[in-house]
Design an enzyme around this catalytic site. Structure first.
Site, PDB file in Angstrom:
ATOM      1  N   ASN A  31      18.085 -40.206  13.550  1.00  0.00           N
ATOM      2  CA  ASN A  31      19.140 -39.392  14.461  1.00  0.00           C
ATOM      3  C   ASN A  31      19.577 -38.232  13.868  1.00  0.00           C
ATOM      4  O   ASN A  31      20.109 -37.356  14.780  1.00  0.00           O
ATOM      5  CB  ASN A  31      20.047 -40.515  15.077  1.00  0.00           C
TER       6      ASN A  31
ATOM      7  N   LYS B  25      19.845 -34.141  12.011  1.00  0.00           N
ATOM      8  CA  LYS B  25      19.286 -33.064  12.400  1.00  0.00           C
ATOM      9  C   LYS B  25      18.237 -32.825  11.123  1.00  0.00           C
ATOM     10  O   LYS B  25      18.755 -33.296  10.017  1.00  0.00           O
ATOM     11  CB  LYS B  25      20.466 -32.057  12.335  1.00  0.00           C
TER      12      LYS B  25
ATOM     13  N   LYS C 125      14.668 -32.582  11.390  1.00  0.00           N
ATOM     14  CA  LYS C 125      13.170 -33.161  11.371  1.00  0.00           C
ATOM     15  C   LYS C 125      12.374 -32.158  11.455  1.00  0.00           C
ATOM     16  O   LYS C 125      11.334 -31.917  10.926  1.00  0.00           O
ATOM     17  CB  LYS C 125      13.323 -34.394  12.345  1.00  0.00           C
ATOM     18  N   THR C 126      12.649 -31.195  12.704  1.00  0.00           N
ATOM     19  CA  THR C 126      11.541 -29.990  12.873  1.00  0.00           C
ATOM     20  C   THR C 126      11.934 -29.124  11.890  1.00  0.00           C
ATOM     21  O   THR C 126      10.748 -28.457  11.411  1.00  0.00           O
ATOM     22  CB  THR C 126      11.898 -29.726  14.266  1.00  0.00           C
ATOM     23  N   THR C 127      13.111 -28.851  11.475  1.00  0.00           N
ATOM     24  CA  THR C 127      13.295 -27.818  10.361  1.00  0.00           C
ATOM     25  C   THR C 127      12.394 -28.294   9.139  1.00  0.00           C
ATOM     26  O   THR C 127      12.160 -27.093   8.338  1.00  0.00           O
ATOM     27  CB  THR C 127      14.730 -27.439  10.273  1.00  0.00           C
TER      28      THR C 127
ATOM     29  N   ARG D  96       6.011 -22.931   3.176  1.00  0.00           N
ATOM     30  CA  ARG D  96       5.387 -23.362   2.138  1.00  0.00           C
ATOM     31  C   ARG D  96       4.004 -23.223   1.717  1.00  0.00           C
ATOM     32  O   ARG D  96       3.202 -22.675   1.062  1.00  0.00           O
ATOM     33  CB  ARG D  96       5.980 -24.803   1.461  1.00  0.00           C
TER      34      ARG D  96
ATOM     35  N   PHE E 292      11.509 -32.660  29.182  1.00  0.00           N
ATOM     36  CA  PHE E 292      11.467 -33.914  30.033  1.00  0.00           C
ATOM     37  C   PHE E 292      12.921 -33.414  30.938  1.00  0.00           C
ATOM     38  O   PHE E 292      13.833 -33.198  30.530  1.00  0.00           O
ATOM     39  CB  PHE E 292      11.916 -34.907  29.083  1.00  0.00           C
TER      40      PHE E 292
ATOM     41  N   TRP F   5      13.695 -36.174  33.330  1.00  0.00           N
ATOM     42  CA  TRP F   5      14.230 -37.394  33.345  1.00  0.00           C
ATOM     43  C   TRP F   5      14.425 -37.570  34.631  1.00  0.00           C
ATOM     44  O   TRP F   5      15.011 -38.656  35.248  1.00  0.00           O
ATOM     45  CB  TRP F   5      15.589 -37.710  32.364  1.00  0.00           C
TER      46      TRP F   5
ATOM     47  N   GLU G 195       7.713 -33.480  17.416  1.00  0.00           N
ATOM     48  CA  GLU G 195       8.256 -34.284  18.554  1.00  0.00           C
ATOM     49  C   GLU G 195       7.255 -35.255  19.140  1.00  0.00           C
ATOM     50  O   GLU G 195       7.365 -35.682  20.428  1.00  0.00           O
ATOM     51  CB  GLU G 195       8.924 -33.380  19.691  1.00  0.00           C
TER      52      GLU G 195
HETATM   53  P1  ATP Z   1      16.129 -29.414  14.174  1.00  0.00           P
HETATM   54  O1  ATP Z   1      14.969 -29.000  14.995  1.00  0.00           O
HETATM   55  O2  ATP Z   1      17.600 -28.849  13.873  1.00  0.00           O
HETATM   56  O3  ATP Z   1      15.552 -29.676  12.627  1.00  0.00           O
HETATM   57  P2  ATP Z   1      15.515 -32.111  14.705  1.00  0.00           P
HETATM   58  O4  ATP Z   1      14.279 -31.832  14.982  1.00  0.00           O
HETATM   59  O5  ATP Z   1      16.077 -33.080  13.651  1.00  0.00           O
HETATM   60  O6  ATP Z   1      16.594 -30.903  14.646  1.00  0.00           O
HETATM   61  P3  ATP Z   1      15.866 -33.217  17.282  1.00  0.00           P
HETATM   62  O7  ATP Z   1      16.021 -34.595  17.687  1.00  0.00           O
HETATM   63  O8  ATP Z   1      14.277 -32.641  17.467  1.00  0.00           O
HETATM   64  O9  ATP Z   1      16.465 -32.842  15.903  1.00  0.00           O
HETATM   65  O10 ATP Z   1      16.726 -32.381  18.249  1.00  0.00           O
HETATM   66  C1  ATP Z   1      16.698 -31.026  18.696  1.00  0.00           C
HETATM   67  C2  ATP Z   1      17.957 -30.591  19.224  1.00  0.00           C
HETATM   68  O11 ATP Z   1      19.054 -31.502  19.164  1.00  0.00           O
HETATM   69  C3  ATP Z   1      18.071 -29.306  17.960  1.00  0.00           C
HETATM   70  O12 ATP Z   1      18.943 -28.185  18.701  1.00  0.00           O
HETATM   71  C4  ATP Z   1      19.254 -30.060  16.977  1.00  0.00           C
HETATM   72  O13 ATP Z   1      20.140 -29.063  16.320  1.00  0.00           O
HETATM   73  C5  ATP Z   1      20.026 -31.097  17.892  1.00  0.00           C
HETATM   74  N1  ATP Z   1      20.210 -32.210  17.150  1.00  0.00           N
HETATM   75  C6  ATP Z   1      19.609 -32.746  16.182  1.00  0.00           C
HETATM   76  N2  ATP Z   1      20.217 -33.814  15.688  1.00  0.00           N
HETATM   77  C7  ATP Z   1      21.328 -33.839  16.569  1.00  0.00           C
HETATM   78  C8  ATP Z   1      22.539 -34.896  16.636  1.00  0.00           C
HETATM   79  N3  ATP Z   1      22.566 -35.916  15.592  1.00  0.00           N
HETATM   80  N4  ATP Z   1      23.406 -34.651  17.596  1.00  0.00           N
HETATM   81  C9  ATP Z   1      23.353 -33.636  18.379  1.00  0.00           C
HETATM   82  N5  ATP Z   1      22.294 -32.576  18.509  1.00  0.00           N
HETATM   83  C10 ATP Z   1      21.413 -32.907  17.498  1.00  0.00           C
HETATM   84 MG    MG Z   2      12.951 -32.019  16.384  1.00  0.00          MG
END
Ligand code: ATP
Ligand code: MG
Length: 176
Positions: A16, A18, A20-22, A30, A71, A73, A108
């Site tokens: 949950n 933040k 994952k994508t970054t 890299r 989505f 929803w 995702e």
């Molecule tokens: P990022 O892309 O910043 O690495 P993520 O891939 O881990 O985040 P996702 O679940 O894909 O996170 O969420 C996408 C969006 O939601 C991004 O804008 C991210 O900053 C935001 N986000 C991530 N985690 C949270 C959280 N715990 N609460 C609220 N917003 C979040």
């Molecule tokens: Mg993400």
């Protein structure tokens, strides 16, 4: 010592928090630095054009595809969401088979399985049949048990704090 063989890693960034994508995008940088060929497929597109899309679409060595739609929803759009998801997944399967890359990011992808748009078995079969040296990174919340079992590397991002909870909205250049 024998020759070092390239072993394609199947990595999953889930949880949950933040990052994952970054984290996946950090791996892209890299790999590119070593002259590797990289492909990124983003399955869920939000409302915003992301910095990574704008940067990597004009970056040599990486093919960057945004193949999903956000989505909504709303049930009236669900059939369309499923159709877009299935097409995006077929495209990803072709990329896996084509054997033209060193690293493939499926950003995702977990949501497609979580919301039963594509079977997790089908995803895992394709990933399991990848070319032996291809690294695959899957990101997204709710990675299933079987995916976690099959993956070589799993990191769970845990939310400790997030500015969203203090009412700070997503910002261009930091959150997307
Ligand atoms: P990022 O892309 O910043 O690495 P993520 O891939 O881990 O985040 P996702 O679940 O894909 O996170 O969420 C996408 C969006 O939601 C991004 O804008 C991210 O900053 C935001 N986000 C991530 N985690 C949270 C959280 N715990 N609460 C609220 N917003 C979040
Ligand atoms: Mg993400």
């Amino acid at each position: 010592m024998g020759a070092v063989m390239a072993v394609g890693i199947f990595a999953v960034f889930t949880g949950n928090g933040k990052g994952k994508t970054t984290a996946a995008l950090g791996h892209v940088a890299r790999a590119l630095g070593h002259g590797k060929k990289v492909c990124v497929i983003q399955f869920i597109k939000g409302g915003w054009q992301t910095g990574e899309e704008q940067f990597y679409t004009s970056c040599p060595g990486v093919d960057f595809h945004v193949r999903g739609r956000g989505f909504t929803w709303k049930s009236e759009d669900l059939d369309k969401d499923i159709e877009v998801a299935r097409k995006a997944w077929s495209f990803a399967q072709e990329i896996i088979k084509a054997n033209q890359y060193d690293l493939l990011v499926l950003d995702e992808l977990t949501y497609l399985a979580h919301y039963s748009m594509i079977s997790e078995e089908e995803i895992l079969r394709s990933i399991g049949e990848r070319p032996p040296s291809l690294h695959i990174i899957v990101t997204g919340r709710y990675a299933g048990e079987k995916m976690i079992e099959q993956a070589d590397l799993v990191t769970e991002m845990k939310e400790v704090k997030h500015p969203y909870k203090q009412g700070v909205k997503a910002q261009a250049g930091f959150d997307f």
